[in-house]
Motif scaffolding. Sequence first.
Motif, PDB file in Angstrom:
ATOM      1  N   ASP A 178      40.077  33.333  50.877  1.00 32.85           N
ATOM      2  CA  ASP A 178      39.452  33.255  49.555  1.00 32.85           C
ATOM      3  C   ASP A 178      39.257  31.811  49.113  1.00 32.85           C
ATOM      4  O   ASP A 178      38.252  31.478  48.480  1.00 32.85           O
ATOM      5  CB  ASP A 178      40.284  34.019  48.521  1.00 32.85           C
ATOM      6  N   LYS A 179      40.202  30.936  49.445  1.00 31.91           N
ATOM      7  CA  LYS A 179      40.067  29.528  49.076  1.00 31.91           C
ATOM      8  C   LYS A 179      38.915  28.877  49.837  1.00 31.91           C
ATOM      9  O   LYS A 179      38.201  28.030  49.290  1.00 31.91           O
ATOM     10  CB  LYS A 179      41.364  28.766  49.357  1.00 31.91           C
ATOM     11  N   LYS A 196      36.231  30.374  50.785  1.00 31.70           N
ATOM     12  CA  LYS A 196      34.991  30.916  50.226  1.00 31.70           C
ATOM     13  C   LYS A 196      34.745  30.450  48.798  1.00 31.70           C
ATOM     14  O   LYS A 196      33.633  30.578  48.292  1.00 31.70           O
ATOM     15  CB  LYS A 196      35.029  32.442  50.240  1.00 31.70           C
ATOM     16  N   ALA A 197      35.790  29.928  48.143  1.00 31.86           N
ATOM     17  CA  ALA A 197      35.700  29.573  46.726  1.00 31.86           C
ATOM     18  C   ALA A 197      34.749  28.399  46.517  1.00 31.86           C
ATOM     19  O   ALA A 197      34.631  27.507  47.349  1.00 31.86           O
ATOM     20  CB  ALA A 197      37.075  29.228  46.187  1.00 31.86           C
ATOM     21  N   HIS A 198      34.095  28.404  45.354  1.00 34.20           N
ATOM     22  CA  HIS A 198      33.185  27.327  44.960  1.00 34.20           C
ATOM     23  C   HIS A 198      33.772  26.608  43.761  1.00 34.20           C
ATOM     24  O   HIS A 198      33.343  26.779  42.638  1.00 34.20           O
ATOM     25  CB  HIS A 198      31.798  27.880  44.614  1.00 34.20           C
ATOM     26  N   GLY A 199      34.791  25.822  44.003  1.00 30.85           N
ATOM     27  CA  GLY A 199      35.377  25.045  42.927  1.00 30.85           C
ATOM     28  C   GLY A 199      36.833  25.375  42.680  1.00 30.85           C
ATOM     29  O   GLY A 199      37.377  26.333  43.225  1.00 30.85           O
ATOM     30  N   GLY A 217      37.908  29.038  41.400  1.00 30.06           N
ATOM     31  CA  GLY A 217      37.964  30.056  42.447  1.00 30.06           C
ATOM     32  C   GLY A 217      39.220  29.932  43.284  1.00 30.06           C
ATOM     33  O   GLY A 217      39.832  30.929  43.674  1.00 30.06           O
ATOM     34  N   LYS A 218      39.609  28.698  43.555  1.00 33.19           N
ATOM     35  CA  LYS A 218      40.835  28.474  44.333  1.00 33.19           C
ATOM     36  C   LYS A 218      42.066  28.902  43.546  1.00 33.19           C
ATOM     37  O   LYS A 218      43.004  29.470  44.106  1.00 33.19           O
ATOM     38  CB  LYS A 218      40.937  27.011  44.740  1.00 33.19           C
TER      39      LYS A 218
END
Length: 95
Positions: A38-39, A41-44, A47-48
């Motif tokens: 998920d981290k 794939k995160a955008h910023g 998200g992380k």
Amino acid sequence: MQSGRNAMESMKESAANAAASTKSGMEKTKATMQEKVDKMKAHGPAGKEMAREKKEERKAEAELDKNEARHQNAAEKLHNAGPAGPGHATGGTYH
């Protein structure tokens, strides 16, 4: 005979607790690995942070499930290892 039954119930409880601990550990590991995905794939940062929070929630849930299973195993042991004389639910009939 009663002590043999108690020993068997203790062994069953220990095995069930070990299984619950193993399952909890696997769930925690899966949560950590999913956080990493998920981290990536995160955008910023938001998200992380959401990924980290989700991981912590999953790990806490796994720990709760493990503790619940341990309590259930202890209760089952007590129930199964109760008195087994005549007139008791676990042994013989009452005359």
